[in-house]
Design a protein around this motif. Structure first.
Motif, mmCIF file in Angstrom:
data_model
loop_
_atom_site.group_PDB
_atom_site.id
_atom_site.type_symbol
_atom_site.label_atom_id
_atom_site.label_comp_id
_atom_site.label_asym_id
_atom_site.label_seq_id
_atom_site.Cartn_x
_atom_site.Cartn_y
_atom_site.Cartn_z
ATOM 1 N N GLU A 85 -41.749 67.536 -2.638
ATOM 2 C CA GLU A 85 -41.474 67.347 -4.331
ATOM 3 C C GLU A 85 -42.644 67.943 -4.915
ATOM 4 O O GLU A 85 -42.685 68.566 -5.921
ATOM 5 C CB GLU A 85 -41.610 65.787 -4.561
ATOM 6 N N TYR A 86 -44.129 67.693 -3.998
ATOM 7 C CA TYR A 86 -45.026 68.528 -4.523
ATOM 8 C C TYR A 86 -45.006 70.048 -4.879
ATOM 9 O O TYR A 86 -45.185 70.613 -5.819
ATOM 10 C CB TYR A 86 -46.374 68.217 -3.783
ATOM 11 N N PHE A 87 -44.358 70.461 -3.738
ATOM 12 C CA PHE A 87 -44.014 71.963 -3.675
ATOM 13 C C PHE A 87 -43.178 72.565 -4.765
ATOM 14 O O PHE A 87 -43.279 73.402 -5.286
ATOM 15 C CB PHE A 87 -44.016 72.618 -2.256
ATOM 16 N N SER A 90 -54.019 72.717 -12.446
ATOM 17 C CA SER A 90 -52.796 72.179 -12.584
ATOM 18 C C SER A 90 -52.317 71.940 -14.262
ATOM 19 O O SER A 90 -51.281 72.101 -14.592
ATOM 20 C CB SER A 90 -52.737 70.909 -11.996
ATOM 21 N N GLN A 111 -59.811 75.485 -9.888
ATOM 22 C CA GLN A 111 -59.806 74.916 -8.465
ATOM 23 C C GLN A 111 -60.229 75.959 -7.596
ATOM 24 O O GLN A 111 -60.458 75.867 -6.410
ATOM 25 C CB GLN A 111 -58.371 74.455 -7.979
ATOM 26 N N ASN A 168 -41.233 63.937 2.301
ATOM 27 C CA ASN A 168 -40.491 64.015 0.967
ATOM 28 C C ASN A 168 -41.445 64.526 -0.300
ATOM 29 O O ASN A 168 -41.221 65.279 -1.227
ATOM 30 C CB ASN A 168 -39.569 63.023 0.551
ATOM 31 N N GLU A 169 -42.579 63.750 0.095
ATOM 32 C CA GLU A 169 -43.773 63.983 -0.908
ATOM 33 C C GLU A 169 -44.275 65.272 -1.012
ATOM 34 O O GLU A 169 -44.477 65.918 -2.268
ATOM 35 C CB GLU A 169 -44.755 62.957 -0.922
ATOM 36 N N TRP A 170 -44.338 66.152 0.055
ATOM 37 C CA TRP A 170 -44.876 67.301 0.417
ATOM 38 C C TRP A 170 -43.846 68.249 -0.577
ATOM 39 O O TRP A 170 -44.166 69.189 -1.154
ATOM 40 C CB TRP A 170 -44.972 67.773 1.528
ATOM 41 N N ASN A 224 -42.649 71.057 -7.289
ATOM 42 C CA ASN A 224 -43.366 71.046 -8.970
ATOM 43 C C ASN A 224 -43.985 72.286 -8.814
ATOM 44 O O ASN A 224 -43.986 72.765 -10.141
ATOM 45 C CB ASN A 224 -44.071 69.714 -8.906
ATOM 46 N N VAL A 225 -45.039 72.445 -8.082
ATOM 47 C CA VAL A 225 -45.738 73.746 -8.103
ATOM 48 C C VAL A 225 -45.080 75.118 -8.140
ATOM 49 O O VAL A 225 -45.272 75.849 -9.118
ATOM 50 C CB VAL A 225 -46.690 73.633 -6.789
#
Length: 136
Positions: free
Chosen positions: A6-8, A118, A128, A2-4, A10-11
């Protein structure tokens, strides 16, 4: 997992937001061009000015191809856009007949730089990945 997700998410949201800001900047540039260059609708100058955001580096031959107008009409359009300050002849090689819409290239460079961090600001955060140089 779920962290991934959520991360994607957001991205993706951030990328869409920055793309919308970029589109607004292109519209602002187009609007400013319309304020300084007055072409008849359907003329080579009018058509070319509206095509420059997609092709900001052109030659007279390119202008002719993009607009579908005659070479003299495309040449007149390019020179009128240059006189209005919308196009600039490439100073590195004036004989090549290459013209540049600096406002559009600057917008692309800023957009590219914003996508490399970011925070969206390479003055605050190290990019980056490689990015175009800042305009002086």
């Amino acid at each position: 997992m779920n962290e991934w997700v959520e991360y994607f998410a957001n991205v993706l949201t951030l990328s869409c937001h920055r793309a919308a800001e970029f589109e607004q900047e292109i519209q602002r540039i187009r609007s400013s061009w319309n304020d300084i260059a007055h072409f008849r609708k359907g003329s080579a100058g009018y058509d070319l000015m509206n095509l420059l955001p997609g092709t900001p580096v052109i030659s007279i031959k390119t202008a002719q191809s993009l607009t579908g107008k005659s070479y003299p009409a495309a040449r007149s359009a390019v020179l009128a856009l240059q006189e209005a300050g919308i196009l600039r002849q490439n100073a590195k090689n004036r004989k090549s007949g290459i013209y540049v819409a600096d406002d559009i290239l600057q917008a692309f460079n800023l957009y590219e730089r914003a996508l490399a961090t970011s925070s969206g600001d390479t003055a605050v955060e190290k990019p980056q990945r490689p990015v175009p140089q800042r305009r002086r």
